[in-house]
Design an enzyme around this catalytic site. Structure first.
Site, PDB file in Angstrom:
ATOM      1  N   ASP A  13       0.859  -1.192   0.000  1.00 41.32           N
ATOM      2  CA  ASP A  13       0.000   0.000   0.000  1.00 41.32           C
ATOM      3  C   ASP A  13       0.895   1.242   0.000  1.00 41.32           C
ATOM      4  O   ASP A  13       2.079   1.161   0.335  1.00 41.32           O
ATOM      5  CB  ASP A  13      -0.910   0.026   1.247  1.00 41.32           C
ATOM      6  CG  ASP A  13      -1.841   1.236   1.251  1.00 41.32           C
ATOM      7  OD1 ASP A  13      -2.488   1.498   0.208  1.00 41.32           O
ATOM      8  OD2 ASP A  13      -1.932   1.944   2.269  1.00 41.32           O
ATOM      9  N   SER A  14       0.316   2.375  -0.361  1.00 43.07           N
ATOM     10  CA  SER A  14       1.069   3.629  -0.324  1.00 43.07           C
ATOM     11  C   SER A  14       1.529   3.951   1.098  1.00 43.07           C
ATOM     12  O   SER A  14       2.505   4.650   1.288  1.00 43.07           O
ATOM     13  CB  SER A  14       0.188   4.768  -0.846  1.00 43.07           C
ATOM     14  OG  SER A  14      -0.949   4.896  -0.013  1.00 43.07           O
ATOM     15  N   TYR A  45      -0.902   8.539  -2.471  1.00 43.98           N
ATOM     16  CA  TYR A  45      -0.871   8.348  -3.923  1.00 43.98           C
ATOM     17  C   TYR A  45      -2.095   8.980  -4.599  1.00 43.98           C
ATOM     18  O   TYR A  45      -2.072   9.242  -5.796  1.00 43.98           O
ATOM     19  CB  TYR A  45      -0.902   6.842  -4.249  1.00 43.98           C
ATOM     20  CG  TYR A  45       0.425   6.106  -4.146  1.00 43.98           C
ATOM     21  CD1 TYR A  45       1.533   6.679  -3.521  1.00 43.98           C
ATOM     22  CD2 TYR A  45       0.549   4.825  -4.683  1.00 43.98           C
ATOM     23  CE1 TYR A  45       2.724   5.970  -3.432  1.00 43.98           C
ATOM     24  CE2 TYR A  45       1.745   4.121  -4.605  1.00 43.98           C
ATOM     25  CZ  TYR A  45       2.835   4.694  -3.968  1.00 43.98           C
ATOM     26  OH  TYR A  45       4.011   4.007  -3.894  1.00 43.98           O
ATOM     27  N   GLY A  46      -3.176   9.137  -3.817  1.00 40.15           N
ATOM     28  CA  GLY A  46      -4.466   9.576  -4.382  1.00 40.15           C
ATOM     29  C   GLY A  46      -4.405  10.743  -5.351  1.00 40.15           C
ATOM     30  O   GLY A  46      -5.016  10.702  -6.412  1.00 40.15           O
ATOM     31  N   CYS A  76      -4.331  -1.517  -2.086  1.00 39.95           N
ATOM     32  CA  CYS A  76      -4.501  -0.084  -2.285  1.00 39.95           C
ATOM     33  C   CYS A  76      -5.383   0.095  -3.512  1.00 39.95           C
ATOM     34  O   CYS A  76      -5.042  -0.417  -4.601  1.00 39.95           O
ATOM     35  CB  CYS A  76      -3.120   0.540  -2.504  1.00 39.95           C
ATOM     36  SG  CYS A  76      -3.188   2.285  -2.962  1.00 39.95           S
ATOM     37  N   ASN A  77      -6.494   0.769  -3.331  1.00 45.99           N
ATOM     38  CA  ASN A  77      -7.416   0.966  -4.460  1.00 45.99           C
ATOM     39  C   ASN A  77      -6.804   1.852  -5.530  1.00 45.99           C
ATOM     40  O   ASN A  77      -6.995   1.634  -6.722  1.00 45.99           O
ATOM     41  CB  ASN A  77      -8.720   1.597  -3.971  1.00 45.99           C
ATOM     42  CG  ASN A  77      -9.528   0.639  -3.130  1.00 45.99           C
ATOM     43  OD1 ASN A  77     -10.402  -0.036  -3.634  1.00 45.99           O
ATOM     44  ND2 ASN A  77      -9.218   0.534  -1.853  1.00 45.99           N
ATOM     45  N   THR A  78      -6.069   2.875  -5.083  1.00 43.81           N
ATOM     46  CA  THR A  78      -5.483   3.820  -6.037  1.00 43.81           C
ATOM     47  C   THR A  78      -4.480   3.099  -6.937  1.00 43.81           C
ATOM     48  O   THR A  78      -4.497   3.260  -8.165  1.00 43.81           O
ATOM     49  CB  THR A  78      -4.810   4.979  -5.275  1.00 43.81           C
ATOM     50  OG1 THR A  78      -5.728   5.445  -4.277  1.00 43.81           O
ATOM     51  CG2 THR A  78      -4.454   6.111  -6.197  1.00 43.81           C
ATOM     52  N   GLU A 161      -2.895   9.154   7.704  1.00 40.71           N
ATOM     53  CA  GLU A 161      -1.426   9.054   7.676  1.00 40.71           C
ATOM     54  C   GLU A 161      -0.793   9.929   8.766  1.00 40.71           C
ATOM     55  O   GLU A 161       0.278   9.630   9.263  1.00 40.71           O
ATOM     56  CB  GLU A 161      -0.872   9.468   6.306  1.00 40.71           C
ATOM     57  CG  GLU A 161      -1.070   8.429   5.200  1.00 40.71           C
ATOM     58  CD  GLU A 161      -0.187   7.180   5.346  1.00 40.71           C
ATOM     59  OE1 GLU A 161       1.016   7.311   5.562  1.00 40.71           O
ATOM     60  OE2 GLU A 161      -0.739   6.069   5.242  1.00 40.71           O
ATOM     61  N   CYS A 195     -11.186   2.628  -0.165  1.00 35.05           N
ATOM     62  CA  CYS A 195      -9.808   3.034   0.145  1.00 35.05           C
ATOM     63  C   CYS A 195      -9.451   2.308   1.430  1.00 35.05           C
ATOM     64  O   CYS A 195     -10.223   2.351   2.406  1.00 35.05           O
ATOM     65  CB  CYS A 195      -9.706   4.538   0.339  1.00 35.05           C
ATOM     66  SG  CYS A 195      -8.078   5.025   0.956  1.00 35.05           S
ATOM     67  N   THR A 196      -8.313   1.646   1.429  1.00 35.60           N
ATOM     68  CA  THR A 196      -7.986   0.792   2.569  1.00 35.60           C
ATOM     69  C   THR A 196      -7.612   1.588   3.823  1.00 35.60           C
ATOM     70  O   THR A 196      -7.469   1.014   4.894  1.00 35.60           O
ATOM     71  CB  THR A 196      -6.860  -0.190   2.188  1.00 35.60           C
ATOM     72  OG1 THR A 196      -5.740   0.554   1.665  1.00 35.60           O
ATOM     73  CG2 THR A 196      -7.333  -1.177   1.154  1.00 35.60           C
ATOM     74  N   HIS A 197      -7.456   2.897   3.686  1.00 30.66           N
ATOM     75  CA  HIS A 197      -7.237   3.735   4.878  1.00 30.66           C
ATOM     76  C   HIS A 197      -8.553   4.022   5.621  1.00 30.66           C
ATOM     77  O   HIS A 197      -8.530   4.337   6.806  1.00 30.66           O
ATOM     78  CB  HIS A 197      -6.649   5.101   4.481  1.00 30.66           C
ATOM     79  CG  HIS A 197      -5.191   5.094   4.191  1.00 30.66           C
ATOM     80  ND1 HIS A 197      -4.652   4.484   3.086  1.00 30.66           N
ATOM     81  CD2 HIS A 197      -4.144   5.641   4.856  1.00 30.66           C
ATOM     82  CE1 HIS A 197      -3.328   4.682   3.092  1.00 30.66           C
ATOM     83  NE2 HIS A 197      -3.008   5.373   4.147  1.00 30.66           N
TER      84      HIS A 197
HETATM   85  N1  DGL Z   1      -4.961   2.996   0.797  1.00 29.99           N
HETATM   86  C1  DGL Z   1      -4.954   3.650  -0.475  1.00 29.99           C
HETATM   87  C2  DGL Z   1      -6.195   3.269  -1.257  1.00 29.99           C
HETATM   88  O1  DGL Z   1      -6.800   2.235  -0.954  1.00 29.99           O
HETATM   89  C3  DGL Z   1      -4.723   5.130  -0.267  1.00 29.99           C
HETATM   90  C4  DGL Z   1      -4.188   5.805  -1.437  1.00 29.99           C
HETATM   91  C5  DGL Z   1      -3.423   7.060  -1.167  1.00 29.99           C
HETATM   92  O2  DGL Z   1      -2.263   6.931  -0.804  1.00 29.99           O
HETATM   93  O3  DGL Z   1      -3.967   8.140  -1.388  1.00 29.99           O
HETATM   94  O4  DGL Z   1      -6.591   3.927  -2.199  1.00 29.99           O
END
Ligand code: DGL
Length: 276
Positions: A13-14, A45-46, A76-78, A161, A195-197
């Site tokens: 993940d990011s 990363y978004g 990570c979805n992004t 974060e 989004c996994t966050h």
């Molecule tokens: N956990 C990432 C996701 O699922 C976050 C992406 C990011 O870093 O913005 O999209």
């Protein structure tokens, strides 16, 4: 087992978000070895371009391959939205066609069709995920009758974060995005945290979401899907070693990762710095 003979499942993940997925992997399949890589130094990363997310994700995947992983999950979805297809189609055949990289969007979409009754699904994600249109496109393939209403929440990942997600300031952004999503359609009965966050913000999200709406987190969905994948691919399952070794890599400070990551997953102990 020496680290040379270990072939963990790589989880990327990011930043910290993918830990919410790893936690469910460990809950469901504790016997496997897992290496988690968080690119905390370059998160989020978004807001980044396709090209940048692709380049960063490819670097992370290669690093996990070098560490012995044959299977990598982009938790990570992004990254799944912006990099997965190119890596699968362009890079894997050159790097090693026997290795696999899987994402989180497809399994989430497969599961979501079973939840909605009204036929309208809300998707909360990063700007990158929303702009990529990955969710509406995937839903259209599997459930053409369903309606997808998206809302980008660009402040939510930075809140998590920076460990600000439980503070009062987070309420402002959560309420703003939830209200904006709900204004777009009165029919939404299911909302997915794409989004996994975002599971870290679940309490605040529930506070502002109408009570009759079902809220879905991805972790357990993706874990079940991985278990099913390993069952259907015994050749890959055989390659993944099973000695319950859990190791964490971060592009930023291991000390901070250990402190902050604990909020997501209590299995964090062994954290190592990595340069991509
Ligand atoms: N956990 C990432 C996701 O699922 C976050 C992406 C990011 O870093 O913005 O999209």
């Amino acid at each position: 087992m020496s680290s040379k003979n270990i072939h963990p499942i790589g989880v990327f993940d990011s930043g910290y978000g993918g830990l919410s997925v790893l936690k469910e992997f460990i809950r469901l399949m504790p016997e496997y070895d897992y290496y988690y890589l968080g690119d905390n130094a370059r998160a989020p990363y978004g807001p980044r371009s396709f090209e940048t997310v692709y380049q960063y994700t490819l670097e992370a995947v290669k690093a996990l391959f070098d560490l012995g992983c044959h299977l990598v999950i982009l938790a990570c979805n992004t990254a799944s939205a912006k990099a997965l297809r190119s890596i699968q189609q362009k890079d894997l055949p050159k790097i090693d066609p026997s290795r696999r990289v899987l994402g989180v969007i497809r399994p989430s979409v497969e599961a979501i069709g079973g939840y909605t009754i009204s036929g309208s699904i809300g998707v909360l994600g990063t700007k990158g995920t929303v702009v990529s249109n990955s969710y509406p496109l995937e839903v259209k393939k599997l459930y053409p009758e369903l309606d997808v209403i998206q809302e980008a929440c660009p402040m939510w990942v930075p809140l998590v974060e920076n460990n600000e997600h439980n503070k009062a300031g987070a309420d402002f952004f959560v309420q703003e995005n939830i209200n904006s999503l709900m204004k777009k359609s009165e029919n939404i009965d299911t909302v997915i945290l794409a989004c996994t966050h975002y599971p870290l913000l679940e309490n605040k999200i529930k506070k502002y979401l109408p009570d009759n709406i079902r809220l879905i987190s991805q972790g357990s969905i993706v874990a079940k899907s991985l278990k099913d994948y390993l069952h259907r691919h015994p050749e890959m399952d055989k390659k993944c070693t099973k000695s319950s070794v859990y190791k964490f890599f971060t592009t930023d400070s291991p000390k901070i990762f250990k402190e902050q990551g604990k909020i997501f997953c209590d299995k964090i102990d062994n954290v190592v710095h990595i340069i991509l």
